[in-house]
Design an enzyme around this catalytic site. Structure first.
Site, PDB file in Angstrom:
ATOM      1  N   ASP A  76      -0.528   0.205  11.484  1.00  0.00           N
ATOM      2  CA  ASP A  76      -1.450   1.174  12.085  1.00  0.00           C
ATOM      3  C   ASP A  76      -2.870   0.910  11.581  1.00  0.00           C
ATOM      4  O   ASP A  76      -3.130  -0.078  10.916  1.00  0.00           O
ATOM      5  CB  ASP A  76      -1.005   2.610  11.761  1.00  0.00           C
ATOM      6  N   ASP A 101       1.169  -1.180   6.733  1.00  0.00           N
ATOM      7  CA  ASP A 101       1.670  -0.640   7.985  1.00  0.00           C
ATOM      8  C   ASP A 101       0.945  -1.238   9.188  1.00  0.00           C
ATOM      9  O   ASP A 101      -0.169  -1.718   9.077  1.00  0.00           O
ATOM     10  CB  ASP A 101       1.498   0.888   8.007  1.00  0.00           C
ATOM     11  N   ASP A 131      -4.694   2.461   9.345  1.00  0.00           N
ATOM     12  CA  ASP A 131      -4.841   2.475   7.886  1.00  0.00           C
ATOM     13  C   ASP A 131      -4.404   1.148   7.293  1.00  0.00           C
ATOM     14  O   ASP A 131      -5.045   0.617   6.379  1.00  0.00           O
ATOM     15  CB  ASP A 131      -4.000   3.605   7.264  1.00  0.00           C
ATOM     16  N   GLU A 150       0.837  -1.185   0.000  1.00  0.00           N
ATOM     17  CA  GLU A 150       0.000   0.000   0.000  1.00  0.00           C
ATOM     18  C   GLU A 150       0.875   1.238   0.000  1.00  0.00           C
ATOM     19  O   GLU A 150       1.827   1.340   0.769  1.00  0.00           O
ATOM     20  CB  GLU A 150      -0.906  -0.011   1.226  1.00  0.00           C
TER      21      GLU A 150
END
Ligand code: TSJ
Length: 650
Positions: free
Chosen positions: A512, A510, A514, A437
């Site tokens: 996180d 990641d 997102d 991503e």
């Protein structure tokens, strides 16, 4: 007393004793044969083996509560309130039954070819396997007013059974520490155990299962992330309610049918929602069968026949008109649970039920009882058939759209998308594709990879909401079609896993919210449109490091808080005042190509987490919450995950 000690010494080296030790030695030599693997999945399997024994006690009608605790140091404690494992001395062996349960390898474990655990017999299937693979294990049995205790290390007795106290109740408690010599992974995942325990609670109506995370590392989490107590009086009916909980059912009650023949029983719970996706979960002897098998076949065949017959009878279908199997399963949430002697598990991962008598049993139950239900509840019948008819018409339209899109986007031209940096190797078994991503992470991945066998596909921007889309939209979508083309195996009913171009599909996002979002989207997409990818274990999540530790010119990375602390101590050595710099990786984009290769992509050093069907089911739930129209559950999810939710885009 003297007599007994003597006997003990003498029997220590007799034939049966040697057999016992050889049996457990065999488990330590080839652990994969008994628990599937020595990675995270095998580690979790130890818990399921122990809990299964307590569940058998519940099936026999003597146990109503089971508690599972993850303790500091990743040891596990399982407690039940059953009768307690028998402790009397057995005539054949001269040993307490309890010792036999833990030291004699029982044939016919799940990975050795099926086996129905008949309640009431002394089985302890799996207990000896867990014992053999534990650095230490102790057990306490509350029975006959006394607490009996016994201890083991790597399968060997370290403390003979003795009475350590008195008690006013009955039950069994087992505590064990998985052997670091045996397992590559030692960290228990609360979510993984929670998911499986919830499943067990649904499948065993009325049984209360509690799970607790006692580890220091979890003490800052909200209450509902470290303790759950689950008890479902409605059993698999409530399972279906739960599957549909963020969806809109089109009829009020969950339909429930059950029946049995000879030694076998089957139960089915089902409810339609207004969505387009099917969610069927099937189980044989409480074991999940993600590859399906005879119970699912019997169900599907009968469902299609019953609804077509009904449609013709009430004249909602014209003489020649038919609805297909896929049409009648659109928007269906369904749980099928069968119990049978001698279950045969087949297929790629031994997760497919092979007993053909079960197909007939489930088929008969649905043919008789669903048909009768529709006769008595014509309003529900009409609603279900209406939905199937709409699905049928949409499918016709989708087929036309697909053909035109296919011509336009070159889905079959063999030309690869621009966003794909392909690898040189052509044998799918050796090829990997990283789905990355974001632009900067994609760039680093392209430069850092080994282009001989690693391909990179970058994706960015908002993905299509597959929750509200039928297959025609998905084919035409500019985010998804490069992925479909790169994988090369098509989607939906036309998906052909033999054409797949990579046998490792690695989602690299990641750590996180997102990242979690994009992972959820991709998992849901694979789950709904390319399910064999997950069933065959081809889908993985990359595990990027969380921390970078620097001492002078030494740089190390850590993948968890525990590891960070361990490495930090190592770097300090005997010198507590030395400066170790610890920084947090904010995202993949921050790493240079070399770092990304070394920490996340190099097959020799990286960690990959294999995605299972359970992960996909969970993703499907989260996805519905995030993308569905219901506002309340979405708010709840964000509040629960508030520490990450600052910049989530929904
Ligand atoms: F895995 C295990 F063996 F370690 C284990 C067994 C772990 C845990 C947490 C519970 C159990 C277990 C076994 N709970 N309850 C039982 N019950 C029996 O073994 C039992 C008790 C009584 C009788 C009887 O006929 O009186 C028969 C059995 C099989």
């Amino acid at each position: 007393m003297q007599e007994e000690v003597m006997t003990k010494v003498e029997t220590q080296y007799d034939a049966s004793e040697i057999q016992v030790l050889e049996g457990l030695e065999a488990v330590r030599k080839r652990p994969g044969m008994y628990i599937g693997s020595t990675s995270s999945s095998g580690l979790h399997h130890l818990v399921y083996e122990i809990v299964d024994n307590a569940i058998d006690e519940a099936l026999a009608g003597y146990c109503t509560e089971i508690t599972v605790a993850i303790n500091e140091g990743n040891t596990i404690t399982v407690t039940d309130n059953g009768r307690g494992i028998p402790v009397d001395i057995q005539a054949q062996t001269g040993k307490p039954a309890l010792e036999v349960v833990y030291t004699v390898l029982h044939a016919g474990g799940k990975f050795g070819g099926g086996g129905y655990k008949v309640s009431g017999g002394l089985h302890g299937v799996g207990a000896s396997v867990v014992n053999a693979l534990s650095e230490w294990l102790w057990v306490q049995v509350h029975r006959d007013g006394k607490i009996h205790e016994m201890r083991f290390a790597r399968g060997h007795v370290t403390q003979e059974m003795k009475v350590v106290g008195e008690t006013d109740h009955t039950g069994t408690t087992v505590c064990f520490k998985p052997d670091p010599e045996m397992f590559e992974e030692l960290q228990y995942s609360y979510d993984t155990l929670h998911t499986r325990m919830r499943e067990e609670a649904f499948l065993n109506a009325g049984l209360r299962i509690t799970i607790r995370d006692e580890r220091e590392s979890s003490k800052d989490l909200p209450e509902n992330k470290r303790q759950d107590s689950m008890c479902y009086e409605g059993g698999i009916r409530e399972f279906v309610t739960w599957l549909n909980k963020n969806k809109t059912p089109i009829h009020e009650n969950v339909l429930y049918f059950s029946g049995g023949k000879d030694e076998s029983v089957a139960e089915i719970a089902m409810q339609y929602n207004d969505g387009y996706n099917e969610m069927t979960l099937s189980f044989a002897n409480n074991v999940h069968t993600p590859e399906g098998g005879m119970h699912e076949e019997g169900f599907r065949r009968a469902l299609t026949t019953v609804l077509n017959n009904y449609g013709h009878r009430v004249k909602m279908l014209k003489d020649e008109e038919k609805v297909s199997g896929e049409d009648v399963r659109e928007g269906l949430a369904c749980v099928i649970s069968v119990k049978l002697p001698n279950a045969q598990f087949e297929g790629q991962t031994k997760q497919k039920l092979g007993n053909s008598e079960i197909r007939t049993l489930v088929n008969n139950i649905i043919s008789d009882k669903l048909a009768a239900f529709l006769e008595e509840n014509p309003a529900v019948g009409r609603m279900i058939l209406d939905k199937a008819l709409m699905a049928s018409r949409a499918r016709e339209a989708a087929k036309k759209a697909r053909e035109s899109v296919r011509r336009k986007t070159g889905l079959e031209s063999g030309q690869m998308p621009e966003k794909l940096q392909d690898c040189n190797e052509r044998d799918p078994a050796l090829c990997e594709i990283y789905i990355v991503e974001g632009d900067s992470a994609g760039g680093s991945a392209v430069q850092g990879r080994d282009s001989r066998f690693q391909a990179i596909l970058s994706m960015w921007g908002k993905m299509l909401n597959v929750e509200k889309a039928r297959a025609d939209k998905i084919y035409g979508n500019d985010k998804l079609s490069p992925l479909i083309v790169a994988l090369g195996a098509g989607i939906g009913d036309e998906f052909n896993v033999e054409k797949l171009r990579y046998h490792k599909i690695i989602i690299m996002a990641d750590a996180d919210v997102d990242g979690a979002h994009i992972r959820t989207l991709l998992l849901t997409f694979f789950f709904r449109y390319m399910r064999p990818l997950i069933e065959r274990g081809y889908v993985y999540s990359a595990v990027p490091p969380l921390y970078k530790l620097t001492r002078g010119r030494t740089v190390r990375v850590a993948y968890s808080d525990d590891e960070r602390d361990k490495i930090s101590a190592e770097l300090r050595g005997d010198n507590p005042n030395v400066k170790v710099d610890i920084s947090r990786f904010k995202g993949l984009g921050e790493m240079d190509p070399h770092e990304l290769w070394e920490t996340t992509m190099n097959p020799v050093k990286r960690t990959l987490r294999r995605i299972t069907i359970d992960d996909a089911v969970a993703a499907d739930q989260i996805f519905t919450v995030l993308m569905g129209e219901e506002v309340e559950p979405r708010k709840e999810w964000i509040e629960k995950n508030a520490q990450y939710a600052v910049n989530i885009d929904i």
